[in-house]
Scaffold this active site. Structure first.
Site, PDB file in Angstrom:
ATOM      1  N   ASP A   1      -0.941   1.326  12.963  1.00  0.00           N
ATOM      2  CA  ASP A   1       0.377   0.911  13.407  1.00  0.00           C
ATOM      3  C   ASP A   1       1.402   1.612  12.536  1.00  0.00           C
ATOM      4  OD1 ASP A   1       1.877  -0.568  15.267  1.00  0.00           O
ATOM      5  OD2 ASP A   1       2.466  -1.941  13.682  1.00  0.00           O
TER       6      ASP A   1
ATOM      7  N   GLY B   1      -0.605  12.142  20.374  1.00  0.00           N
ATOM      8  CA  GLY B   1      -0.135  12.838  19.172  1.00  0.00           C
ATOM      9  C   GLY B   1      -0.803  12.283  17.922  1.00  0.00           C
ATOM     10  N   LYS B   2      -0.882  10.947  17.856  1.00  0.00           N
ATOM     11  CA  LYS B   2      -1.567  10.296  16.728  1.00  0.00           C
ATOM     12  C   LYS B   2      -3.017  10.735  16.672  1.00  0.00           C
ATOM     13  CE  LYS B   2       0.257   5.643  16.287  1.00  0.00           C
ATOM     14  NZ  LYS B   2      -0.121   4.227  16.307  1.00  0.00           N
TER      15      LYS B   2
ATOM     16  N   LYS C   1       2.329  18.863   9.021  1.00  0.00           N
ATOM     17  CA  LYS C   1       2.663  17.432   9.048  1.00  0.00           C
ATOM     18  C   LYS C   1       1.605  16.651   8.283  1.00  0.00           C
ATOM     19  CE  LYS C   1       3.643  13.503  12.132  1.00  0.00           C
ATOM     20  NZ  LYS C   1       3.871  13.008  13.507  1.00  0.00           N
TER      21      LYS C   1
ATOM     22  N   PHE D   1       5.802  14.090  17.993  1.00  0.00           N
ATOM     23  CA  PHE D   1       6.074  13.119  19.061  1.00  0.00           C
ATOM     24  C   PHE D   1       7.042  12.091  18.507  1.00  0.00           C
ATOM     25  CE2 PHE D   1       2.514  11.581  16.602  1.00  0.00           C
ATOM     26  CZ  PHE D   1       2.750  10.228  16.470  1.00  0.00           C
ATOM     27  N   GLY D   2       7.430  11.173  19.381  1.00  0.00           N
ATOM     28  CA  GLY D   2       8.255  10.043  18.943  1.00  0.00           C
ATOM     29  C   GLY D   2       9.529  10.468  18.226  1.00  0.00           C
TER      30      GLY D   2
HETATM   31  P1  ITT Z   1      -0.817   2.994  19.651  1.00  0.00           P
HETATM   32  O1  ITT Z   1      -1.526   2.979  20.959  1.00  0.00           O
HETATM   33  O2  ITT Z   1      -1.629   3.623  18.565  1.00  0.00           O
HETATM   34  O3  ITT Z   1      -0.253   1.658  19.247  1.00  0.00           O
HETATM   35  P2  ITT Z   1       2.000   3.754  19.797  1.00  0.00           P
HETATM   36  O4  ITT Z   1       2.658   5.023  20.236  1.00  0.00           O
HETATM   37  O5  ITT Z   1       2.356   2.482  20.482  1.00  0.00           O
HETATM   38  O6  ITT Z   1       0.417   4.017  19.856  1.00  0.00           O
HETATM   39  P3  ITT Z   1       2.970   2.691  17.225  1.00  0.00           P
HETATM   40  O7  ITT Z   1       3.212   1.337  17.779  1.00  0.00           O
HETATM   41  O8  ITT Z   1       2.231   2.799  15.943  1.00  0.00           O
HETATM   42  O9  ITT Z   1       2.181   3.631  18.247  1.00  0.00           O
HETATM   43  O10 ITT Z   1       4.280   3.528  17.050  1.00  0.00           O
HETATM   44  C1  ITT Z   1       5.545   2.959  17.059  1.00  0.00           C
HETATM   45  C2  ITT Z   1       6.569   3.964  17.520  1.00  0.00           C
HETATM   46  O11 ITT Z   1       6.806   4.888  16.465  1.00  0.00           O
HETATM   47  C3  ITT Z   1       6.176   4.772  18.755  1.00  0.00           C
HETATM   48  O12 ITT Z   1       7.319   4.904  19.584  1.00  0.00           O
HETATM   49  C4  ITT Z   1       5.775   6.113  18.183  1.00  0.00           C
HETATM   50  O13 ITT Z   1       6.100   7.156  19.095  1.00  0.00           O
HETATM   51  C5  ITT Z   1       6.609   6.211  16.924  1.00  0.00           C
HETATM   52  N1  ITT Z   1       5.850   6.948  15.911  1.00  0.00           N
HETATM   53  C6  ITT Z   1       4.664   6.572  15.351  1.00  0.00           C
HETATM   54  N2  ITT Z   1       4.221   7.508  14.519  1.00  0.00           N
HETATM   55  C7  ITT Z   1       5.136   8.513  14.533  1.00  0.00           C
HETATM   56  C8  ITT Z   1       5.221   9.768  13.921  1.00  0.00           C
HETATM   57  O14 ITT Z   1       4.258  10.228  13.142  1.00  0.00           O
HETATM   58  N3  ITT Z   1       6.291  10.525  14.164  1.00  0.00           N
HETATM   59  C9  ITT Z   1       7.256  10.087  14.999  1.00  0.00           C
HETATM   60  N4  ITT Z   1       7.249   8.941  15.648  1.00  0.00           N
HETATM   61  C10 ITT Z   1       6.191   8.142  15.422  1.00  0.00           C
END
Ligand code: ITT
Length: 177
Positions: free
Chosen positions: A60, A10-11, A157, A136-137
């Protein structure tokens, strides 16, 4: 061309809509237990610049809830994988102050360059129930002006998000050199 080291599809999709010529590297890096996203990103940059030759970006992000004194913050990934959105909604039961923010810190470097950090933030509110199929997330429980982030398309977004904020700051810096 730039590498984006992330395991999060998603990122990557959001970043690609901003940068275009981006290559995803799902090689991982150690996310240290620290008090701030900045420390996690700085430390991560040391590792990825040692392993990749070329322009490289990491990001991050985290959810910071006002009434929970910034929790889950730097623990956002662990909390999402364990208690998830339902767990956050349960922690917020009976809490009237719903204010929260998403924060993003991007790390960027080129060979022989000291890494730089760029920041972005999106302010919103924790909903009472999840809504929307996109994103996502934590997106389904994060509401901005009556719409959850999961109810937004990527272009929508990317007009407002924390990630778009930090990545546009990097883009502006790159363009200004
Ligand atoms: P990386 O491999 O880039 O580290 P990650 O999913 O582990 O991917 P992060 O540690 O930055 O990424 O994210 C921390 C949490 O926050 C993770 O559970 C994400 O799903 C959530 N998150 C990050 N960005 C978000 C967004 O834009 N909207 C909703 N949830 C988000």
């Amino acid at each position: 061309m730039m590498y984006f080291v992330t395991g999060n599809k998603g990122k990557f999709a959001e970043a690609q809509a901003i940068f275009g010529d981006l290559v995803q590297k799902n090689i991982g890096y150690i996310e240290i237990q620290a008090d701030s996203l900045e420390e996690v990103a700085s430390y991560g940059m040391k590792e990825v610049t040692a392993r990749l030759d070329g322009p490289v970006m990491i990001e991050d992000a985290g959810l910071f809830i006002d009434a929970l004194k910034g929790f889950p913050g730097v623990y956002s990934a662990y909390v999402f994988d364990t208690i998830g959105n339902q767990g956050i909604l349960r922690l917020m039961e009976g809490v009237s102050n719903r204010g929260a923010s998403f924060r993003s810190v991007v790390g960027y470097a080129e060979p022989e360059m000291e890494p730089r950090l760029f920041r972005g933030e999106l302010k919103g509110r924790i909903n009472f129930e999840p809504r929307g199929q996109g994103g996502f997330g934590y997106d389904p429980i994060f509401d901005v002006d009556g719409k959850t982030v999961a109810e937004m398309s990527i272009p929508e977004k990317n007009k407002i998000s924390h990630r778009a904020g930090s990545m546009h700051a990097l883009k502006e810096w790159l363009d200004s050199r």
